[in-house]
Scaffold this active site. Structure first.
Site: not given
Ligand SMILES: Cc1cc2nc3c(=O)[nH]c(=O)nc-3n(C[C@H](O)[C@H](O)[C@H](O)COP(=O)(O)OP(=O)(O)OC[C@H]3O[C@@H](n4cnc5c(N)ncnc54)[C@H](O)[C@@H]3O)c2cc1C
Length: 386
Positions: A124, A244
């Site tokens: 991410t 996963e």
């Molecule tokens: C505590 C924690 C630990 C994590 N650990 C890891 C890790 O070890 N390694 C790693 O790589 N990542 C990690 N992550 C990242 C995690 O996988 C992402 O937060 C998650 O995939 C969502 O990405 P984002 O936060 O950028 O949300 P965004 O992509 O910005 O999305 C925000 C919201 O919009 C919605 N959304 C976005 N696009 C669409 C669409 N096309 N249609 C409908 N809804 C949509 C999403 O569902 C979400 O609710 C972690 C996150 C957290 C909070």
């Protein structure tokens, strides 16, 4: 809860005995200090449970995802949190499936024994979010090796890991025919990289999760860090996602059972209006509903696990298992807090902590919307929305 036909009964008993050494008090204390559960992770590592997916030839127990799911479910059912170490179980799958023979023989036995910690997974990024095809971190060829520049966010456990699996662009987006092409996976040695182009900034969050931002500034990566073929990394990451999803789903099932048991016990004991609150159907029914939802979600986790273990395609089932399990744990969490009334907010009951912890699974590792989108498009054949 009925477990009489569970073929992993002995494993569950061992987990319960191990987790008995890590009661609510242990987790509460860490939560207040935002500290990593080092003792718990050490005990899990020494028990060998984290090597359950590593084949015997590399020093693991080679038992498959169903066993791994039982382990994680049981940890969570005991009120513990496997998030501090679950990645040690499955990140290695990318090396196992796509690594060279020398990478496998160098790393897998040490990961199985716990000598090397492979706990961190950098996909991410701040500007791309869920759309991993838009990552901007680059790995540019320099002689035999690569120079990495860019930033990751939410890279969990990186401060407690020796190695990190990193997804980076090796060709600019648009240069290749398909949007998922041009990305590669690297196995980064964190110990050698910190201070030499790798900087880690912890992120303070609503749960105690040891997550961070990671910055790459001209980090030199040796050629043998590349896993598999250059440009095919995104496919390798996708390959690991079913495992996963199943495993995170099993943690949610464990959380849900914990909430259900906690609520049931409290509803039997707590007396208001001269009788146990659990005598009121308004209190009983949400508990019963959460139980039914959890049992159903568990069946989907088991179906996905069985398909995975027999090498069959399980993309749809793994996604549905994760979503249904995360929904059931969140429903159970809300029900449990409501059943406890005001006391649900008191730290000493552990309900508010588990409530916060289980909320994560609506978002990570993949959010509910994105799973629904997968089912709509890939299972039902609805038009692509993004
Ligand atoms: C505590 C924690 C630990 C994590 N650990 C890891 C890790 O070890 N390694 C790693 O790589 N990542 C990690 N992550 C990242 C995690 O996988 C992402 O937060 C998650 O995939 C969502 O990405 P984002 O936060 O950028 O949300 P965004 O992509 O910005 O999305 C925000 C919201 O919009 C919605 N959304 C976005 N696009 C669409 C669409 N096309 N249609 C409908 N809804 C949509 C999403 O569902 C979400 O609710 C972690 C996150 C957290 C909070």
């Amino acid at each position: 809860m009925a477990q009489e036909f569970d073929k992993f009964g002995d494993i569950r008993l061992s987990i319960r005995s191990l987790c008995g050494n890590f009661p609510g008090e242990y987790w509460r204390d860490l939560d207040r200090k935002k500290s990593y559960p080092s003792q718990f992770v050490k005990a899990m590592t020494e028990s060998g449970f984290l090597g359950v997916l590593i084949p015997e030839q590399y020093g693991g127990s080679g038992m498959g995802i169903s066993a791994a799911a039982a382990i994680l479910e049981e940890i969570h059912k005991c009120g513990c949190n496997a998030a501090a170490c679950h990645a040690q179980m499955y990140i290695m799958g990318t090396i196992l499936r796509h690594g060279s023979n020398s990478q496998k023989s160098e790393y897998l036995p040490k990961i199985a024994s716990g000598e090397l910690r492979l706990q961190a997974f950098g996909v991410t990024e701040p500007t791309s979010g869920t759309d991993a095809t838009r990552i901007k971190t680059t790995a540019v060829r320099d002689g035999d090796g690569y120079i990495v520049n860019g930033q990751k966010v939410w890279t969990s456990r990186v401060e407690h890991s020796d190695l990190m699996l990193l997804l980076a662009r090796t060709s600019p987006r648009g240069e290749k025919e398909k949007r998922h092409e041009g990305m590669s996976v690297f196995l980064i040695d964190i110990r050698e990289s910190v201070g030499n182009g790798l900087t880690i900034h912890p992120i303070s969050t609503m749960i105690n999760h040891a997550t961070t931002e990671v910055f790459f500034d001209d980090l030199c990566v040796p050629p043998d860090s590349l896993v598999g073929n250059e440009g095919e990394g995104f496919k390798y990451i996708l390959d690991g996602m079913n495992a996963e999803r199943i495993l995170i789903g099993s943690e949610c099932i464990g959380d849900a059972y914990w909430f259900i048991e906690k609520a049931t016990n409290y509803a039997k004991e707590r007396k208001v209006f001269g009788r146990a609150i659990g005598q009121n159907q308004g209190v009983q029914f949400p508990i019963a509903k959460a139980y039914a939802a959890t049992e159903a979600a568990k069946l989907m986790v088991e179906k996905a696990s069985a398909l995975f273990d027999t090498g069959k395609d399980c993309g749809a089932e793994a996604n549905m298992a994760k979503m249904l399990a995360a929904d059931s744990s969140w429903e159970a969490a809300d029900m449990c807090l409501q059943t406890h009334g005001g006391y649900g907010f008191a730290e000493e009951y552990d309900v508010e902590r588990k409530f916060r912890e289980t909320r994560l699974y609506q978002i990570a590792p993949i959010s509910t919307n994105l799973i629904l989108s997968y089912i709509a498009e890939h299972v039902l054949g609805l038009p692509r929305s993004y």
